[in-house]
Design a protein around this motif. Structure first.
Motif, PDB file in Angstrom:
ATOM      1  N   LEU A   4      -5.221  -2.460   8.413  1.00 48.77           N
ATOM      2  CA  LEU A   4      -4.735  -2.424   7.030  1.00 48.77           C
ATOM      3  C   LEU A   4      -5.086  -3.724   6.308  1.00 48.77           C
ATOM      4  O   LEU A   4      -4.776  -3.892   5.130  1.00 48.77           O
ATOM      5  CB  LEU A   4      -3.212  -2.194   7.017  1.00 48.77           C
TER       6      LEU A   4
ATOM      7  N   GLN B 285      -2.438   9.012   5.037  1.00 46.12           N
ATOM      8  CA  GLN B 285      -1.796   8.639   6.298  1.00 46.12           C
ATOM      9  C   GLN B 285      -0.733   9.661   6.658  1.00 46.12           C
ATOM     10  O   GLN B 285      -0.064  10.209   5.785  1.00 46.12           O
ATOM     11  CB  GLN B 285      -1.166   7.248   6.089  1.00 46.12           C
TER      12      GLN B 285
ATOM     13  N   CYS C 140       8.061  -2.699   7.359  1.00 47.22           N
ATOM     14  CA  CYS C 140       8.168  -2.606   5.893  1.00 47.22           C
ATOM     15  C   CYS C 140       9.644  -2.543   5.490  1.00 47.22           C
ATOM     16  O   CYS C 140      10.081  -3.184   4.528  1.00 47.22           O
ATOM     17  CB  CYS C 140       7.476  -1.343   5.379  1.00 47.22           C
TER      18      CYS C 140
ATOM     19  N   GLY D 166       0.821  -1.205   0.000  1.00 48.37           N
ATOM     20  CA  GLY D 166       0.000   0.000   0.000  1.00 48.37           C
ATOM     21  C   GLY D 166       0.854   1.254   0.000  1.00 48.37           C
ATOM     22  O   GLY D 166       2.013   1.230   0.426  1.00 48.37           O
TER      23      GLY D 166
ATOM     24  N   ALA E 154       6.165   4.463   5.600  1.00 43.74           N
ATOM     25  CA  ALA E 154       5.919   3.015   5.548  1.00 43.74           C
ATOM     26  C   ALA E 154       5.496   2.648   4.123  1.00 43.74           C
ATOM     27  O   ALA E 154       5.643   3.427   3.185  1.00 43.74           O
ATOM     28  CB  ALA E 154       4.847   2.625   6.565  1.00 43.74           C
ATOM     29  N   GLY E 155       4.981   1.415   3.972  1.00 41.16           N
ATOM     30  CA  GLY E 155       4.417   0.990   2.695  1.00 41.16           C
ATOM     31  C   GLY E 155       5.380   1.115   1.523  1.00 41.16           C
ATOM     32  O   GLY E 155       6.600   1.008   1.674  1.00 41.16           O
TER      33      GLY E 155
HETATM   34  C1  LIG Z   1       0.595   1.517   3.546  1.00 38.74           C
HETATM   35  C2  LIG Z   1       1.117   0.952   4.826  1.00 38.74           C
HETATM   36  N1  LIG Z   1       1.670  -0.287   4.821  1.00 38.74           N
HETATM   37  C3  LIG Z   1       2.157  -0.812   5.959  1.00 38.74           C
HETATM   38  C4  LIG Z   1       2.109  -0.107   7.151  1.00 38.74           C
HETATM   39  C5  LIG Z   1       2.642  -0.776   8.409  1.00 38.74           C
HETATM   40  O1  LIG Z   1       3.149   0.017   9.298  1.00 38.74           O
HETATM   41  C6  LIG Z   1       1.536   1.196   7.120  1.00 38.74           C
HETATM   42  N2  LIG Z   1       1.451   1.968   8.234  1.00 38.74           N
HETATM   43  N3  LIG Z   1       1.051   1.687   5.943  1.00 38.74           N
END
Ligand SMILES: Cc1ncc(CO)c(N)n1
Ligand SMILES: Nc1ncnc2c1ncn2[C@@H]1O[C@H](COP(=O)(O)OP(=O)(O)OP(=O)(O)O)[C@@H](O)[C@H]1O
Length: 266
Positions: A117, A46, A215, A13, A20-21
């Motif tokens: 998530l 986020q 991640c 994501g 992150a992600g």
């Molecule tokens: C998109 C995404 N993937 C993983 C995490 C895990 O922390 C997060 N906060 N956001």
């Protein structure tokens, strides 16, 4: 013209805050000398305070991105992160089944702020479809509890957790003990394939800016595998990288700041 670096793909994501992600994955891959590519599964709004919204992509958009990469460019390792729903878990598991490259599966469940998530209805697909495709599965302790029911409070519990995860079919399990309060001054993880057992111990950094640690660790393992390291070698190198990145984590926004993916260059 120079030769291409090793090729590494993340299926995850997007984190608009960049910690992150997909964003953490691509930064990690750049820092570790591989060419990072991405399949976006969901877009999150986020920041350092939490997740404000999630928009999942249709399964055929995920498949099309993945195929576009593997049909032309190729991959030497794949990492999966946030998959959001049972449909996307099943879609990605089927794509992995068709790919020879090693796969690092981070079974992302909730964010550091407690935002979901992954839908609860997707857990069974993670157990039955995704974990069996993993070269290495990297659950944290909350994900272990959700997937196996094993509650970890001690190192012995981590062994039981690893056995339970291995029971779902990954070749290796890396149980991340980052959330284990019992180890005041150490961050302890357990890597095992059921035969070989390696404990990875690093200094615990008293730094609250730990957004994206999971991640980053999983992507660093994938980068190592893409470079041809064995699983224990890749995990050892990745643990060193994430520990340095956590030590250098910085404040950003009003909440939990990110780890520093470029710490080795500063
Ligand atoms: C998109 C995404 N993937 C993983 C995490 C895990 O922390 C997060 N906060 N956001
Ligand atoms: N304060 C800390 N100091 C040093 N290492 C840490 C610390 N917190 C976590 N780690 C290490 O960071 C790695 C990631 O573990 P962690 O349990 O934080 O993952 P996670 O919960 O999946 O992360 P995320 O919030 O990104 O989902 C592990 O190797 C863990 O031991």
């Amino acid at each position: 013209m120079s030769t291409a670096p090793p090729l590494c793909l993340t299926v995850a994501g997007s984190d608009s805050g960049g910690g992150a992600g997909i964003q953490a994955d691509l930064k990690t891959m750049l820092a570790l000398g591989v060419h990072g590519m991405s399949v976006v599964t969901a877009v999150t709004a986020q920041n350092s305070l939490g997740v404000r919204g999630v928009w999942e992509l249709p399964a055929d958009a995920v498949t099309a991105q993945y195929r576009a990469v593997v049909d032309d460019i190729g991959v030497q390792a794949v990492k999966t992160g946030m998959l959001s729903s049972a449909v996307l878990v099943e879609t990605v598991a089927a794509l992995l089944a068709d790919t020879r490259a090693p796969a690092v599966v981070d079974p992302v469940g909730v964010s550091k702020h407690g935002d979901a998530l992954l839908a609860a209805s997707a857990l069974e697909a993670v157990r039955k479809e995704l974990l069996p495709r993993a070269t290495v599965a990297t659950p944290n302790l909350d994900e272990v509890a959700q997937l196996t029911g094993v509650v970890v409070e001690t190192e012995d519990d981590m062994r039981r957790a690893a056995d339970a995860i291995l029971g779902h079919g990954p070749r290796w399990a890396l149980i991340k003990g980052g959330h284990l309060a019992a180890h005041g001054h150490e961050a302890v993880d357990l890597l095992t394939d059921g035969t070989e057992e390696r404990w990875l111990r690093a200094r615990r950094h008293d730094n609250r800016h730990t957004h994206g640690t999971g991640c980053t660790l999983a992507s660093a393992i994938a980068a190592g595998l893409a470079r041809g390291l064995t699983v224990p070698e890749a995990v050892t190198a990745a643990k060193e990288y994430v520990t340095g990145a956590i030590a250098a984590g910085f404040a950003l926004g009003g909440g939990i700041g990110p780890v520093d993916h470029a710490w080795q260059w500063r």
